[in-house]
Design an enzyme around this catalytic site. Structure first.
Site, PDB file in Angstrom:
ATOM      1  N   ASN A 212      25.840  26.354  35.573  1.00 13.91           N
ATOM      2  CA  ASN A 212      25.948  26.714  34.155  1.00 13.91           C
ATOM      3  C   ASN A 212      26.619  25.595  33.372  1.00 13.91           C
ATOM      4  O   ASN A 212      27.002  24.573  33.950  1.00 13.91           O
ATOM      5  CB  ASN A 212      26.684  28.046  34.001  1.00 13.91           C
ATOM      6  CG  ASN A 212      28.078  27.972  34.589  1.00 13.91           C
ATOM      7  OD1 ASN A 212      28.902  27.164  34.175  1.00 13.91           O
ATOM      8  ND2 ASN A 212      28.338  28.796  35.610  1.00 13.91           N
ATOM      9  N   ALA A 276      37.292  29.825  35.587  1.00 13.94           N
ATOM     10  CA  ALA A 276      36.020  29.273  36.073  1.00 13.94           C
ATOM     11  C   ALA A 276      34.837  30.132  35.633  1.00 13.94           C
ATOM     12  O   ALA A 276      34.944  31.351  35.520  1.00 13.94           O
ATOM     13  CB  ALA A 276      36.047  29.179  37.596  1.00 13.94           C
ATOM     14  N   ASP A 306      33.189  38.612  43.467  1.00 19.50           N
ATOM     15  CA  ASP A 306      33.905  38.395  42.205  1.00 19.50           C
ATOM     16  C   ASP A 306      35.363  38.076  42.578  1.00 19.50           C
ATOM     17  O   ASP A 306      36.122  38.962  42.990  1.00 19.50           O
ATOM     18  CB  ASP A 306      33.805  39.646  41.323  1.00 19.50           C
ATOM     19  CG  ASP A 306      34.314  39.370  39.923  1.00 19.50           C
ATOM     20  OD1 ASP A 306      35.401  38.759  39.792  1.00 19.50           O
ATOM     21  OD2 ASP A 306      33.624  39.739  38.951  1.00 19.50           O
ATOM     22  N   PHE A 325      38.977  35.442  32.139  1.00 22.24           N
ATOM     23  CA  PHE A 325      38.312  34.865  30.965  1.00 22.24           C
ATOM     24  C   PHE A 325      37.022  35.612  30.695  1.00 22.24           C
ATOM     25  O   PHE A 325      36.379  36.113  31.629  1.00 22.24           O
ATOM     26  CB  PHE A 325      38.000  33.380  31.201  1.00 22.24           C
ATOM     27  CG  PHE A 325      39.086  32.471  30.695  1.00 22.24           C
ATOM     28  CD1 PHE A 325      40.335  32.460  31.301  1.00 22.24           C
ATOM     29  CD2 PHE A 325      38.860  31.632  29.609  1.00 22.24           C
ATOM     30  CE1 PHE A 325      41.343  31.644  30.836  1.00 22.24           C
ATOM     31  CE2 PHE A 325      39.867  30.808  29.136  1.00 22.24           C
ATOM     32  CZ  PHE A 325      41.111  30.805  29.743  1.00 22.24           C
ATOM     33  N   LYS A 339      35.827  44.048  30.664  1.00 20.93           N
ATOM     34  CA  LYS A 339      36.224  43.216  31.823  1.00 20.93           C
ATOM     35  C   LYS A 339      37.697  43.446  32.171  1.00 20.93           C
ATOM     36  O   LYS A 339      38.068  43.529  33.337  1.00 20.93           O
ATOM     37  CB  LYS A 339      35.990  41.733  31.520  1.00 20.93           C
ATOM     38  CG  LYS A 339      34.523  41.392  31.512  1.00 20.93           C
ATOM     39  CD  LYS A 339      34.261  39.909  31.470  1.00 20.93           C
ATOM     40  CE  LYS A 339      32.779  39.671  31.598  1.00 20.93           C
ATOM     41  NZ  LYS A 339      32.094  39.274  30.402  1.00 20.93           N
TER      42      LYS A 339
HETATM   43  N1  CTP Z   1      34.840  35.628  37.898  1.00 22.97           N
HETATM   44  C1  CTP Z   1      35.240  35.376  39.185  1.00 22.97           C
HETATM   45  N2  CTP Z   1      34.341  35.421  40.200  1.00 22.97           N
HETATM   46  C2  CTP Z   1      33.054  35.695  39.981  1.00 22.97           C
HETATM   47  C3  CTP Z   1      32.643  35.953  38.670  1.00 22.97           C
HETATM   48  C4  CTP Z   1      33.548  35.903  37.664  1.00 22.97           C
HETATM   49  O1  CTP Z   1      36.412  35.105  39.399  1.00 22.97           O
HETATM   50  N3  CTP Z   1      32.215  35.731  40.976  1.00 22.97           N
HETATM   51  C5  CTP Z   1      35.819  35.611  36.812  1.00 22.97           C
HETATM   52  C6  CTP Z   1      35.714  34.445  35.859  1.00 22.97           C
HETATM   53  O2  CTP Z   1      36.477  33.340  36.280  1.00 22.97           O
HETATM   54  C7  CTP Z   1      36.225  35.022  34.569  1.00 22.97           C
HETATM   55  C8  CTP Z   1      35.692  36.444  34.614  1.00 22.97           C
HETATM   56  O3  CTP Z   1      35.570  36.730  35.992  1.00 22.97           O
HETATM   57  O4  CTP Z   1      37.620  35.095  34.532  1.00 22.97           O
HETATM   58  C9  CTP Z   1      34.386  36.516  33.919  1.00 22.97           C
HETATM   59  O5  CTP Z   1      33.731  37.689  34.246  1.00 22.97           O
HETATM   60  P1  CTP Z   1      32.157  37.751  34.527  1.00 22.97           P
HETATM   61  O6  CTP Z   1      31.888  39.120  34.973  1.00 22.97           O
HETATM   62  O7  CTP Z   1      31.727  36.674  35.400  1.00 22.97           O
HETATM   63  O8  CTP Z   1      31.560  37.403  33.183  1.00 22.97           O
HETATM   64  P2  CTP Z   1      30.031  37.276  32.994  1.00 22.97           P
HETATM   65  O9  CTP Z   1      29.335  36.644  34.129  1.00 22.97           O
HETATM   66  O10 CTP Z   1      29.878  36.639  31.653  1.00 22.97           O
HETATM   67  O11 CTP Z   1      29.667  38.807  33.048  1.00 22.97           O
HETATM   68  P3  CTP Z   1      28.644  39.624  32.216  1.00 22.97           P
HETATM   69  O12 CTP Z   1      27.325  38.958  32.367  1.00 22.97           O
HETATM   70  O13 CTP Z   1      28.701  40.977  32.830  1.00 22.97           O
HETATM   71  O14 CTP Z   1      29.164  39.564  30.820  1.00 22.97           O
END
Ligand code: CTP
Length: 400
Positions: A212, A276, A306, A325, A339
């Site tokens: 990304n 991240a 996650d 974040f 979240k």
């Molecule tokens: N995060 C994490 N590990 C993952 C995914 C996310 O630690 N595998 C953490 C990120 O670092 C951030 C937060 O979770 O602090 C973001 O949440 P996330 O669910 O990843 O956001 P999006 O992917 O944008 O979720 P959505 O599409 O549901 O909005």
């Protein structure tokens, strides 16, 4: 390691032995590193070096007598031991070692050591037979159990003409040990913080991956602000073009799984900030060879662990403060709040990534901090470095 002992207070006890002349060099080098020194010279020590030469080098008074009216008025044996950050006995003779092991207190040196609540280092110096004698060995064993720290002795030619173990370590070596002690102490007293930053790469085959747009800038700035404020900081970073100074423990990773494992290894910590942009999915089976063009291709994806959710809901590993974040293009606060509660974070830092002048690539940002108690604070448009400083101030207030 020079500034580690700058302004530290060291009480140096010099006992009687030919190695006492090396203590003058020790004082000179300690002074050069900015150490504040007070010295105790034992009766037999004074047979080898003079109070005048010590005072000239240390620029402070030499204490010699246990019962001295002058000392009692200025600094008695208790105050002298409390004054010091560390006590260093160099050279330490067999006689002094024996007194320390038996708890004797018949002169100023042994009384101060017995009354001390500080770390005591001893650098023995004696003839090889005296050092190898069972009684000395037993005394040393006792001192170790009393938490005295031994420096040396070394093997070599002795002043008496014999050869063997018993030479006092060189001043540079002694100072090195002292520096390591202060370095570890500093580390022990620091609060630990971990920060995840940047994107992750999820490989499809050896040359292709899913990732990304995250630049990692905000996370790197947060790590810098934490370190500036005295946190022992570990930054676990996905692939970025950014650099960071050596005070921060940088762990470079590529995949979400590597970021997860590195996060677990870096815990426990008081604070964890998950900035991240971890890929939510990884390819189920990474092709070992480069995939050839086809009319249609179907990638089988599965969810990554996650990391934030895992750490935040862990019974024993959960840091005191967990900050997540949320990067959103719409309904920022609604999704950020979701979240916050679903991932059991204490705070969520939310930013709007639909606006190109802030967010991913930019050096600027505008964020909202959402708290568990529904409070929201908005940090207006400013540099990512300023946002980080403000966030870290809030973290410090919270921990206090
Ligand atoms: N995060 C994490 N590990 C993952 C995914 C996310 O630690 N595998 C953490 C990120 O670092 C951030 C937060 O979770 O602090 C973001 O949440 P996330 O669910 O990843 O956001 P999006 O992917 O944008 O979720 P959505 O599409 O549901 O909005």
């Amino acid at each position: 390691m020079g500034n580690l002992i700058n302004k530290k207070k060291i009480l140096l006890i010099i006992c009687g032995g030919i190695a006492a002349y090396k203590s003058l060099e020790l004082i000179r080098l300690l002074k050069k590193d900015g150490v504040i020194i007070k010295t105790i010279l034992t009766k037999s020590g004074a047979e080898f070096v003079t109070p005048l030469s010590i005072t000239s080098l240390s620029q402070s008074k030499v204490y010699q007598d246990l019962f001295s009216i002058e000392n009692e008025v200025e600094m008695d044996h208790i105050s002298l031991s409390r004054w010091a950050d560390l006590i260093l006995i160099a050279p330490a003779t067999a006689n002094t070692i024996s007194k320390l092991a038996s708890g004797s207190s018949d002169d100023l040196a042994s009384t101060v050591a017995l009354a001390s609540n500080k770390k005591i280092f001893i650098a023995p110096a004696m003839n090889v037979r005296m050092w190898e004698h069972q009684s000395t060995k037993q005394n040393i064993r006792k001192l170790k159990t009393y938490n005295y720290e031994l420096i040396g002795p070394e093997i070599g030619d002795m002043a008496c003409g014999e050869y063997g173990e018993g030479k006092m370590s060189e001043p540079k070596e002694i100072i090195n040990k002292v520096k390591i002690y202060f370095k570890n102490l500093k580390r022990k007293n620091k609060l630990k913080a971990i920060v995840t930053a940047g994107p992750t790469k999820e490989y499809i085959d050896p040359v292709r991956y899913i990732s990304n747009k995250s630049s990692g800038k905000q996370g790197y700035e947060i790590a810098k602000s934490l370190s500036k404020k005295g946190f022992e900081t570990t930054l676990i970073s996905g692939p970025t073009n950014l650099e960071i100074n050596n005070d921060i423990n940088l762990i470079k990773v590529e995949t979400a799984e590597e970021m997860f494992q590195s996060t677990l290894k870096s815990l426990p910590a008081e604070v964890a900030i998950f900035s991240a942009a971890v890929c939510d999915y990884k390819v189920k089976e990474i092709s070992k060879t480069k995939i050839k063009k086809q009319d249609e291709i179907c990638l089988d994806l599965e969810k990554n662990v996650d990391i934030l959710d895992y750490v935040s809901n862990h019974n024993s590993l959960r840091p005191k403060l967990v900050v997540g974040f949320a990067a959103e293009t719409n309904d920022l606060e609604k999704y950020a709040n979701k979240k916050l509660s679903e991932k059991n974070c204490d705070w969520i830092v939310a930013n709007d990534v639909s606006n190109k002048s802030i967010g991913f690539e930019s050096d600027f940002n505008e964020v909202s901090i959402l708290y568990k108690n529904k409070k929201i604070e908005r940090l207006k448009y400013k540099s990512k470095s300023e946002i980080s400083d403000e966030l870290v101030e809030k973290i410090i207030d919270h921990l206090n």
